[in-house]
Design a protein around this motif. Structure first.
Motif, PDB file in Angstrom:
ATOM      1  N   CYS A 164       3.176 -10.515   8.928  1.00 38.24           N
ATOM      2  CA  CYS A 164       3.525  -9.097   8.925  1.00 38.24           C
ATOM      3  C   CYS A 164       2.574  -8.351   9.848  1.00 38.24           C
ATOM      4  CB  CYS A 164       3.429  -8.504   7.520  1.00 38.24           C
ATOM      5  SG  CYS A 164       4.527  -9.258   6.308  1.00 38.24           S
ATOM      6  N   ALA A 165       3.103  -7.373  10.573  1.00 37.56           N
ATOM      7  CA  ALA A 165       2.273  -6.541  11.451  1.00 37.56           C
ATOM      8  C   ALA A 165       1.804  -5.331  10.664  1.00 37.56           C
ATOM      9  CB  ALA A 165       3.072  -6.104  12.673  1.00 37.56           C
ATOM     10  N   VAL A 166       0.488  -5.139  10.604  1.00 37.67           N
ATOM     11  CA  VAL A 166      -0.080  -4.057   9.793  1.00 37.67           C
ATOM     12  C   VAL A 166      -1.039  -3.236  10.641  1.00 37.67           C
ATOM     13  CG1 VAL A 166       0.111  -5.493   7.736  1.00 37.67           C
ATOM     14  CG2 VAL A 166      -2.053  -5.394   8.961  1.00 37.67           C
ATOM     15  N   PRO A 167      -1.184  -1.946  10.355  1.00 41.61           N
ATOM     16  CA  PRO A 167      -2.168  -1.120  11.054  1.00 41.61           C
ATOM     17  C   PRO A 167      -3.566  -1.357  10.487  1.00 41.61           C
ATOM     18  CG  PRO A 167      -0.973   0.212   9.469  1.00 41.61           C
ATOM     19  CD  PRO A 167      -0.339  -1.155   9.438  1.00 41.61           C
ATOM     20  N   HIS A 168      -4.598  -0.865  11.200  1.00 43.31           N
ATOM     21  CA  HIS A 168      -5.962  -0.957  10.692  1.00 43.31           C
ATOM     22  C   HIS A 168      -6.079  -0.192   9.384  1.00 43.31           C
ATOM     23  CE1 HIS A 168      -7.862  -3.098  13.895  1.00 43.31           C
ATOM     24  NE2 HIS A 168      -7.525  -2.222  14.816  1.00 43.31           N
ATOM     25  N   GLY A 169      -6.934  -0.674   8.493  1.00 44.31           N
ATOM     26  CA  GLY A 169      -7.183   0.040   7.252  1.00 44.31           C
ATOM     27  C   GLY A 169      -7.240  -0.890   6.059  1.00 44.31           C
ATOM     28  N   SER A 170      -7.309  -0.312   4.864  1.00 46.08           N
ATOM     29  CA  SER A 170      -7.331  -1.066   3.614  1.00 46.08           C
ATOM     30  C   SER A 170      -5.911  -1.139   3.046  1.00 46.08           C
ATOM     31  CB  SER A 170      -8.258  -0.395   2.607  1.00 46.08           C
ATOM     32  OG  SER A 170      -9.594  -0.358   3.092  1.00 46.08           O
ATOM     33  N   HIS A 171      -5.537  -2.296   2.547  1.00 47.75           N
ATOM     34  CA  HIS A 171      -4.161  -2.492   2.099  1.00 47.75           C
ATOM     35  C   HIS A 171      -4.103  -3.225   0.763  1.00 47.75           C
ATOM     36  CE1 HIS A 171      -2.501  -1.182   5.961  1.00 47.75           C
ATOM     37  NE2 HIS A 171      -3.472  -1.879   6.526  1.00 47.75           N
ATOM     38  N   GLU A 172      -3.009  -2.985   0.036  1.00 50.93           N
ATOM     39  CA  GLU A 172      -2.700  -3.689  -1.195  1.00 50.93           C
ATOM     40  C   GLU A 172      -1.353  -4.396  -1.018  1.00 50.93           C
ATOM     41  OE1 GLU A 172      -2.566  -0.667  -4.147  1.00 50.93           O
ATOM     42  OE2 GLU A 172      -4.750  -0.470  -4.309  1.00 50.93           O
ATOM     43  N   TYR A 173      -1.154  -5.494  -1.768  1.00 53.52           N
ATOM     44  CA  TYR A 173       0.115  -6.195  -1.678  1.00 53.52           C
ATOM     45  C   TYR A 173       0.330  -7.035  -2.931  1.00 53.52           C
ATOM     46  CZ  TYR A 173      -2.668 -10.316  -0.316  1.00 53.52           C
ATOM     47  OH  TYR A 173      -3.565 -11.352  -0.295  1.00 53.52           O
TER      48      TYR A 173
ATOM     49  N   VAL B 115       7.062  -6.234  19.502  1.00 54.07           N
ATOM     50  CA  VAL B 115       7.859  -6.803  18.413  1.00 54.07           C
ATOM     51  C   VAL B 115       8.758  -5.729  17.788  1.00 54.07           C
ATOM     52  CG1 VAL B 115       6.140  -8.569  17.888  1.00 54.07           C
ATOM     53  CG2 VAL B 115       6.012  -6.348  16.730  1.00 54.07           C
ATOM     54  N   ASP B 116       9.826  -6.195  17.110  1.00 50.79           N
ATOM     55  CA  ASP B 116      10.727  -5.268  16.427  1.00 50.79           C
ATOM     56  C   ASP B 116      10.224  -5.012  15.011  1.00 50.79           C
ATOM     57  OD1 ASP B 116      11.387  -7.495  14.933  1.00 50.79           O
ATOM     58  OD2 ASP B 116      13.338  -7.792  15.883  1.00 50.79           O
ATOM     59  N   ASP B 117      11.040  -4.354  14.200  1.00 50.41           N
ATOM     60  CA  ASP B 117      10.617  -4.000  12.846  1.00 50.41           C
ATOM     61  C   ASP B 117      10.428  -5.214  11.949  1.00 50.41           C
ATOM     62  OD1 ASP B 117      10.559  -1.328  13.461  1.00 50.41           O
ATOM     63  OD2 ASP B 117      12.579  -0.914  12.721  1.00 50.41           O
ATOM     64  N   ASN B 118      10.978  -6.364  12.354  1.00 52.03           N
ATOM     65  CA  ASN B 118      10.792  -7.603  11.603  1.00 52.03           C
ATOM     66  C   ASN B 118       9.654  -8.444  12.175  1.00 52.03           C
ATOM     67  OD1 ASN B 118      12.999  -7.166   9.807  1.00 52.03           O
ATOM     68  ND2 ASN B 118      14.405  -7.742  11.460  1.00 52.03           N
ATOM     69  N   ASP B 119       8.906  -7.853  13.121  1.00 54.58           N
ATOM     70  CA  ASP B 119       7.788  -8.523  13.787  1.00 54.58           C
ATOM     71  C   ASP B 119       8.238  -9.722  14.626  1.00 54.58           C
ATOM     72  OD1 ASP B 119       6.145  -6.690  12.504  1.00 54.58           O
ATOM     73  OD2 ASP B 119       5.793  -8.024  10.792  1.00 54.58           O
TER      74      ASP B 119
END
Length: 470
Positions: free
Chosen positions: A65-74, A367-371
């Motif tokens: 998955c393509a993610v921006p910089h920062g803190s994330h939860e999943y 990349v597209d929205d599906n990376d």
């Protein structure tokens, strides 16, 4: 977070990534299941991303998955049930116990080879150190025994530019000729003194655009190539005791130089093209420009020689995931791998140029929205801005998609332009990758997931030669 009906409200709360620099991250679920997906704060908790089963590992699932910089939860959605991975960092959050990770800028250099995330838990084919050294010795000996003469075409055209040419004119010439680099000739000194490349134009546009105003043709017209080179040297502190710019020595090769020495010149100086120059006089006067050498030309010679005896070189039969080659999508928690970023087609051109310079990379996957891979924006694509004088536009308002369209003859719907970029799989052998990279104009391969074309990594010509030469 949407419920177990798997019918998210995709628009409400969705994280907009337009204009952001995105980092591809490999997520892994190693605890089995039949229907496995992942969701997190990086997509606004609005969409389930289906995970693929790792070949040969029925209990292991992965997704990039393509993610921006920062803190994330999943969290993971396993057979209709929300779960977290207790083996990964976790905490209590708004949606119960969630896994967590941070994406931070990473160093540009890698200190040691990181096992690609795509082959987690798989058995890695190996060869002995003795076989590896023997293969490298044979390739090194071959390169040392052959010369640049073998790279010279029977016929062709080489473009050189006068060093006192205005930048704008040089920009248009490179675009019209379809070339990313040209040697520079100094009529006063009677010799070649350097090269101008797409990288120079990127720096020029960024420098002149720092004033916050749109570029004018007059600004480019007043900058000659020599004035730009001198100013660049001063900004980089390359001056003598009197404050005069110190000219950089031209990196070139002679037709009699051996291919190993030339390959090392490429790697040591971080250049993509080296002029081949010949002079019949001992003092080097009246030089002749014969060719612009590239690593792909050298690699073509290697492939041509070793292709029919590759069975005797087990190194060439290894899959690329089993060797320290290229830049791969990092796993959760990794911080020592090389910079890896991706962009959406809607990202601004200025963000792409900034990334090329700051991360010191030559290309960025689009990349597209599906990376999934759509295209690549490379340093050489900057010359397309000469079409219709697009460089006079505000680069913050131009998207990467619009910039890439300038290089197309038609305004057809956005489709992958496979002639511009080449892909490979992590299971491809080193020899197959080498043969692809040996094709003219190919400088890198994007490693993608079979079927989805999701980006898993990048392999460049320089990566291959660093490995081959040890």
């Amino acid at each position: 977070m949407f419920g177990s009906d798997r019918n998210p409200a995709r628009d409400a709360g969705r994280v907009s990534t337009a204009g952001m620099v995105l980092l591809p991250i490999q997520f892994t679920w190693p605890h089995g299941g039949d229907d496995v997906s992942i969701c997190g704060s990086f997509n606004g908790w609005t969409e389930l991303v289906r995970m693929s089963q790792v070949e040969g590992c029925p209990n292991v699932f992965k997704a990039v998955c393509a993610v921006p910089h920062g803190s994330h939860e999943y969290k993971f959605f396993i057979d209709g049930e929300w779960r977290h991975d207790e083996q990964q960092p976790h905490r209590n959050g708004e949606y119960g116990i969630v896994n967590t990770f941070d994406t931070l800028p990473v160093p540009a250099e890698v200190s040691q080879h990181q096992i690609p995330a795509v082959i987690l838990n798989q058995t890695i084919p190996r060869i002995s150190e003795e076989d590896l050294r023997a293969s490298r010795y044979q390739i090194s000996a071959f390169l040392a025994a052959h010369t640049v003469y073998e790279l010279l075409p029977e016929s062709g055209k080489v473009v050189a530019l006068a060093v006192d040419l205005p930048v704008k004119q040089a920009f248009h010439i490179l675009a019209e000729q379809g070339i990313p680099v040209a040697p520079l000739w100094d009529f006063y000194k009677g010799k070649f003194v350097g090269v101008i490349s797409a990288s120079d134009f990127i720096l020029i546009l960024r420098q002149l655009g720092n004033h916050g105003s749109t570029l004018t043709e007059e600004e480019l017209q007043t900058h000659t190539i020599s004035a730009w080179k001198e100013g660049k040297a001063r900004r980089n502190g390359q001056v003598d005791g009197h404050g005069r710019p110190i000219p950089r020595h031209l990196i070139f090769a002679g037709p009699g130089d051996n291919l190993k020495d030339v390959a090392l010149k490429f790697l040591q100086n971080g250049v993509a093209t080296i002029p081949v120059i010949h002079s019949s006089l001992e003092d080097g006067s009246f030089p002749q420009l014969l060719h612009l050498a590239s690593l792909s030309g050298i690699l073509k010679c290697v492939c041509r020689y070793f292709k029919h005896c590759s069975g005797s070189f087990p190194m060439l039969q290894l899959p690329i995931y089993a060797i320290p080659l290229g830049t791969w999508v990092p796993r959760i928690g990794e911080s020592s791998s090389r910079s890896f970023a991706m962009l959406r087609p809607t990202s601004s051109l200025s963000s792409a140029l900034n990334m090329l310079v700051q991360a010191r990379v030559s290309s960025i996957p689009i990349v597209d929205d599906n990376d999934s891979l759509l295209d690549i924006y490379s340093r050489s694509d900057i010359t397309a801005l000469a079409k219709g004088r697009a460089y006079t536009h505000n680069l913050n308002e131009m998207t990467v998609y619009q910039a890439l369209q300038l290089g197309q003859d038609s305004n057809s719907p956005y489709e992958p332009r496979t002639q511009r970029f080449q892909m490979c799989l992590h299971t491809d052998t080193l020899l197959k990758v080498m043969e692809q990279l040996a094709n003219p104009g190919v400088r890198r391969l994007v490693i993608v997931e079979a079927g989805s074309n999701r980006v898993e990594g990048i392999i460049s010509l320089s990566d291959v030669f660093r490995f081959l030469l040890g």
